[in-house]
Design a protein around this motif. Structure first.
Motif, PDB file in Angstrom:
ATOM      1  N   VAL A 136      -7.625   1.792  -6.317  1.00 16.74           N
ATOM      2  CA  VAL A 136      -8.496   0.701  -6.750  1.00 16.74           C
ATOM      3  C   VAL A 136      -8.180   0.389  -8.209  1.00 16.74           C
ATOM      4  O   VAL A 136      -8.021  -0.769  -8.589  1.00 16.74           O
ATOM      5  N   GLY A 137      -8.082   1.435  -9.022  1.00 19.23           N
ATOM      6  CA  GLY A 137      -7.728   1.243 -10.428  1.00 19.23           C
ATOM      7  C   GLY A 137      -6.351   0.626 -10.592  1.00 19.23           C
ATOM      8  O   GLY A 137      -6.147  -0.269 -11.412  1.00 19.23           O
ATOM      9  N   PHE A 138      -5.399   1.084  -9.813  1.00 18.51           N
ATOM     10  CA  PHE A 138      -4.046   0.535  -9.893  1.00 18.51           C
ATOM     11  C   PHE A 138      -4.020  -0.938  -9.489  1.00 18.51           C
ATOM     12  O   PHE A 138      -3.414  -1.767 -10.168  1.00 18.51           O
ATOM     13  N   GLY A 139      -4.685  -1.287  -8.383  1.00 21.47           N
ATOM     14  CA  GLY A 139      -4.716  -2.686  -7.934  1.00 21.47           C
ATOM     15  C   GLY A 139      -5.411  -3.578  -8.932  1.00 21.47           C
ATOM     16  O   GLY A 139      -4.987  -4.712  -9.178  1.00 21.47           O
ATOM     17  N   PHE A 140      -6.492  -3.074  -9.534  1.00 24.71           N
ATOM     18  CA  PHE A 140      -7.215  -3.843 -10.545  1.00 24.71           C
ATOM     19  C   PHE A 140      -6.308  -4.142 -11.733  1.00 24.71           C
ATOM     20  O   PHE A 140      -6.191  -5.279 -12.181  1.00 24.71           O
ATOM     21  N   LEU A 141      -5.669  -3.101 -12.266  1.00 25.37           N
ATOM     22  CA  LEU A 141      -4.777  -3.295 -13.412  1.00 25.37           C
ATOM     23  C   LEU A 141      -3.594  -4.181 -13.055  1.00 25.37           C
ATOM     24  O   LEU A 141      -3.179  -5.032 -13.854  1.00 25.37           O
ATOM     25  N   ASP A 142      -3.050  -3.992 -11.869  1.00 23.53           N
ATOM     26  CA  ASP A 142      -1.912  -4.793 -11.425  1.00 23.53           C
ATOM     27  C   ASP A 142      -2.251  -6.269 -11.455  1.00 23.53           C
ATOM     28  O   ASP A 142      -1.572  -7.069 -12.101  1.00 23.53           O
ATOM     29  N   ASN A 143      -3.307  -6.654 -10.780  1.00 22.19           N
ATOM     30  CA  ASN A 143      -3.639  -8.070 -10.689  1.00 22.19           C
ATOM     31  C   ASN A 143      -4.103  -8.634 -12.022  1.00 22.19           C
ATOM     32  O   ASN A 143      -3.707  -9.735 -12.397  1.00 22.19           O
ATOM     33  N   HIS A 171      -3.077   7.028   4.009  1.00 21.36           N
ATOM     34  CA  HIS A 171      -2.429   5.711   3.892  1.00 21.36           C
ATOM     35  C   HIS A 171      -3.445   4.589   3.956  1.00 21.36           C
ATOM     36  O   HIS A 171      -3.325   3.594   3.231  1.00 21.36           O
ATOM     37  N   LEU A 172      -4.449   4.716   4.822  1.00 16.16           N
ATOM     38  CA  LEU A 172      -5.503   3.699   4.873  1.00 16.16           C
ATOM     39  C   LEU A 172      -6.277   3.661   3.563  1.00 16.16           C
ATOM     40  O   LEU A 172      -6.633   2.575   3.082  1.00 16.16           O
ATOM     41  N   GLY A 173      -6.544   4.819   2.988  1.00 19.09           N
ATOM     42  CA  GLY A 173      -7.233   4.866   1.701  1.00 19.09           C
ATOM     43  C   GLY A 173      -6.448   4.159   0.614  1.00 19.09           C
ATOM     44  O   GLY A 173      -7.008   3.393  -0.174  1.00 19.09           O
ATOM     45  N   LYS A 174      -5.149   4.382   0.583  1.00 19.71           N
ATOM     46  CA  LYS A 174      -4.315   3.726  -0.420  1.00 19.71           C
ATOM     47  C   LYS A 174      -4.276   2.219  -0.209  1.00 19.71           C
ATOM     48  O   LYS A 174      -4.399   1.444  -1.161  1.00 19.71           O
ATOM     49  N   ALA A 175      -4.109   1.792   1.046  1.00 21.44           N
ATOM     50  CA  ALA A 175      -4.017   0.356   1.340  1.00 21.44           C
ATOM     51  C   ALA A 175      -5.334  -0.364   1.042  1.00 21.44           C
ATOM     52  O   ALA A 175      -5.350  -1.419   0.398  1.00 21.44           O
ATOM     53  N   ILE A 176      -6.433   0.202   1.488  1.00 17.13           N
ATOM     54  CA  ILE A 176      -7.729  -0.434   1.251  1.00 17.13           C
ATOM     55  C   ILE A 176      -8.098  -0.358  -0.227  1.00 17.13           C
ATOM     56  O   ILE A 176      -8.638  -1.308  -0.794  1.00 17.13           O
ATOM     57  N   GLY A 177      -7.764   0.744  -0.882  1.00 17.29           N
ATOM     58  CA  GLY A 177      -8.037   0.876  -2.310  1.00 17.29           C
ATOM     59  C   GLY A 177      -7.302  -0.147  -3.143  1.00 17.29           C
ATOM     60  O   GLY A 177      -7.881  -0.789  -4.024  1.00 17.29           O
ATOM     61  N   VAL A 178      -6.021  -0.342  -2.872  1.00 17.87           N
ATOM     62  CA  VAL A 178      -5.257  -1.314  -3.658  1.00 17.87           C
ATOM     63  C   VAL A 178      -5.710  -2.739  -3.334  1.00 17.87           C
ATOM     64  O   VAL A 178      -5.719  -3.610  -4.217  1.00 17.87           O
TER      65      VAL A 178
END
Length: 166
Positions: free
Chosen positions: A48-55, A135-142
């Protein structure tokens, strides 16, 4: 890693390996739903943190680079794809620089939130249910992080209207 950290890591790897050897002879039950939920959240929160920072970084840096390249080079609307390519390239490069320095902070924040490592045996950690949950956790988190990271778009509408008026 420091020498004390290396020795601690080596000790834990030996312990994990000895458990794996002992467990290989036994039939292990699949992880419980609670353990799978723990694996899911353990993998989702840092992403979630990675996806937030990415976008957030890609949108903010990309827009600023696009505006600066367009003004400096005098690129018209017809050359928008060219401008978009360069703004995307430079914002991605900027993101990689930021991400390499911010990755440790995201992981530290996740550990401060009390996100402990799931208590699984080596066989359970290698089961398909556990891997699917991770893998689902990573996909949904990002995905959640990327949606949250789109907040800079809220601020760009006014700037574009001002530029169009000028």
């Amino acid at each position: 890693l420091h020498s004390t950290e290396r020795s601690c890591l080596l000790r834990e790897l030996h312990r994990f390996e000895s458990i794996a050897i002992a467990q290989e002879k036994l039939e292990v039950a699949p992880p419980s739903p609670g353990q799978l939920r723990h694996v899911f959240f353990h993998n989702a929160l840092p992403f979630v943190g990675f996806g937030f920072l990415d976008n957030a970084i890609m949108i903010a840096a990309g827009t600023q680079i696009e505006l600066s390249i367009g003004v400096v080079l005098g690129i018209s609307t017809m050359a928008g794809k060219f401008k978009f390519f360069f703004s995307f390239f430079f914002s991605f490069f900027f993101f990689l620089l930021c991400c390499s320095s911010l990755a440790g902070y995201v992981e530290a924040l996740a550990s401060r939130l009390g996100l402990s490592i799931p208590d699984l045996t080596p066989k359970q950690a290698d089961m398909w249910q556990t891997r699917l949950s991770a893998h689902l956790g990573k996909a949904i988190g990002v995905t959640i992080g990327c949606i949250l990271g789109m907040f800079p778009l809220l601020f760009f509408g006014e700037e574009e209207e001002k530029l169009e008026e000028k």
